[in-house]
Design a protein around this motif. Structure first.
Motif, PDB file in Angstrom:
ATOM      1  N   MET A 194       0.837  -1.156   0.000  1.00  0.00           N
ATOM      2  CA  MET A 194       0.000   0.000   0.000  1.00  0.00           C
ATOM      3  C   MET A 194       0.894   1.235   0.000  1.00  0.00           C
ATOM      4  N   LEU A 195       0.541   2.197  -0.839  1.00  0.00           N
ATOM      5  CA  LEU A 195       1.301   3.431  -0.973  1.00  0.00           C
ATOM      6  C   LEU A 195       0.437   4.575  -0.503  1.00  0.00           C
ATOM      7  N   LYS A 196       0.900   5.366   0.446  1.00  0.00           N
ATOM      8  CA  LYS A 196       0.140   6.500   0.938  1.00  0.00           C
ATOM      9  C   LYS A 196       0.712   7.772   0.338  1.00  0.00           C
ATOM     10  N   LEU A 197      -0.160   8.604  -0.201  1.00  0.00           N
ATOM     11  CA  LEU A 197       0.248   9.856  -0.818  1.00  0.00           C
ATOM     12  C   LEU A 197      -0.347  11.025  -0.057  1.00  0.00           C
ATOM     13  N   THR A 198       0.283  12.182  -0.137  1.00  0.00           N
ATOM     14  CA  THR A 198      -0.348  13.384   0.389  1.00  0.00           C
ATOM     15  C   THR A 198      -1.492  13.742  -0.556  1.00  0.00           C
ATOM     16  N   PRO A 199      -2.548  14.400  -0.053  1.00  0.00           N
ATOM     17  CA  PRO A 199      -3.699  14.699  -0.911  1.00  0.00           C
ATOM     18  C   PRO A 199      -3.306  15.496  -2.148  1.00  0.00           C
ATOM     19  N   PHE A 258      -3.068  -6.126 -12.828  1.00  0.00           N
ATOM     20  CA  PHE A 258      -2.456  -4.964 -12.204  1.00  0.00           C
ATOM     21  C   PHE A 258      -3.597  -3.982 -11.977  1.00  0.00           C
ATOM     22  N   ILE A 259      -3.974  -3.816 -10.707  1.00  0.00           N
ATOM     23  CA  ILE A 259      -5.127  -2.991 -10.363  1.00  0.00           C
ATOM     24  C   ILE A 259      -4.691  -1.914  -9.388  1.00  0.00           C
ATOM     25  N   VAL A 260      -5.053  -0.667  -9.696  1.00  0.00           N
ATOM     26  CA  VAL A 260      -4.726   0.464  -8.831  1.00  0.00           C
ATOM     27  C   VAL A 260      -6.016   1.224  -8.543  1.00  0.00           C
ATOM     28  N   TYR A 261      -6.286   1.437  -7.250  1.00  0.00           N
ATOM     29  CA  TYR A 261      -7.444   2.214  -6.809  1.00  0.00           C
ATOM     30  C   TYR A 261      -6.965   3.469  -6.096  1.00  0.00           C
ATOM     31  N   GLY A 262      -7.713   4.553  -6.242  1.00  0.00           N
ATOM     32  CA  GLY A 262      -7.444   5.781  -5.513  1.00  0.00           C
ATOM     33  C   GLY A 262      -8.614   6.100  -4.595  1.00  0.00           C
ATOM     34  N   SER A 276     -14.919   6.251   1.648  1.00  0.00           N
ATOM     35  CA  SER A 276     -15.438   6.529   0.308  1.00  0.00           C
ATOM     36  C   SER A 276     -15.213   5.323  -0.595  1.00  0.00           C
ATOM     37  N   TYR A 277     -15.963   5.273  -1.671  1.00  0.00           N
ATOM     38  CA  TYR A 277     -15.743   4.225  -2.661  1.00  0.00           C
ATOM     39  C   TYR A 277     -14.479   4.553  -3.442  1.00  0.00           C
ATOM     40  N   PRO A 278     -13.699   3.542  -3.777  1.00  0.00           N
ATOM     41  CA  PRO A 278     -12.463   3.801  -4.524  1.00  0.00           C
ATOM     42  C   PRO A 278     -12.755   4.132  -5.982  1.00  0.00           C
ATOM     43  N   GLU A 279     -11.828   4.855  -6.580  1.00  0.00           N
ATOM     44  CA  GLU A 279     -11.898   5.110  -8.015  1.00  0.00           C
ATOM     45  C   GLU A 279     -10.865   4.221  -8.689  1.00  0.00           C
ATOM     46  N   LEU A 280     -11.303   3.460  -9.681  1.00  0.00           N
ATOM     47  CA  LEU A 280     -10.405   2.565 -10.410  1.00  0.00           C
ATOM     48  C   LEU A 280      -9.510   3.401 -11.323  1.00  0.00           C
ATOM     49  N   LEU A 281      -8.198   3.310 -11.102  1.00  0.00           N
ATOM     50  CA  LEU A 281      -7.244   4.090 -11.891  1.00  0.00           C
ATOM     51  C   LEU A 281      -6.592   3.252 -12.978  1.00  0.00           C
ATOM     52  N   VAL A 282      -6.293   1.985 -12.677  1.00  0.00           N
ATOM     53  CA  VAL A 282      -5.679   1.076 -13.656  1.00  0.00           C
ATOM     54  C   VAL A 282      -6.273  -0.310 -13.434  1.00  0.00           C
ATOM     55  N   THR A 305      -4.146   2.020  -3.472  1.00  0.00           N
ATOM     56  CA  THR A 305      -3.867   0.609  -3.222  1.00  0.00           C
ATOM     57  C   THR A 305      -3.534  -0.062  -4.549  1.00  0.00           C
ATOM     58  N   VAL A 306      -2.674  -1.085  -4.475  1.00  0.00           N
ATOM     59  CA  VAL A 306      -2.210  -1.781  -5.670  1.00  0.00           C
ATOM     60  C   VAL A 306      -2.349  -3.278  -5.463  1.00  0.00           C
TER      61      VAL A 306
END
Length: 71
Positions: free
Chosen positions: A1-6, A23-27, A33-39, A59-60
Motif C-alpha cells: 500500500m502506498l500512501k500519498l499526500t492529498p 495490475f489494479i490500482v485504486y485511488g 469513500s468508494y475507490p476510483e479505479l485508476l488502472v 492501493t495496488v
C-alpha cells in the motif's frame, strides 16, 4: 500500500507493472469513500494515470514488480 499526500488538482502518476496477471490500482479520496479505479490491466503495463483531486490513499494489486511515481 502506498500512501500519498492529498492531491490538489491535476497531477499525473506514472505507473509500471512487469507481471503476467492483473495490475489494479485504486485511488481513495476520503476514508469510507468508494475507490476510483485508476488502472485495471492484465500483464505488463506502462502508462500515466490521473488520480482524482483529493486522493489520499492508493492501493495496488499486482503479481510482479510495480512502480507508481507522482509527477
Amino acid at each position: 500500500m502506498l500512501k500519498l499526500t492529498p492531491t490538489h488538482g491535476l497531477r499525473t502518476m506514472r505507473a509500471t507493472h512487469d507481471g503476467e496477471s492483473n495490475f489494479i490500482v485504486y485511488g481513495y479520496s476520503r476514508i469510507g469513500s468508494y475507490p476510483e479505479l485508476l488502472v485495471n490491466e492484465i500483464g505488463g503495463y506502462k502508462g500515466k494515470v490521473l488520480p482524482p483531486a483529493g486522493t489520499r490513499l492508493v492501493t495496488v494489486k499486482a503479481d510482479g514488480a510495480w512502480t507508481l511515481v507522482r509527477r
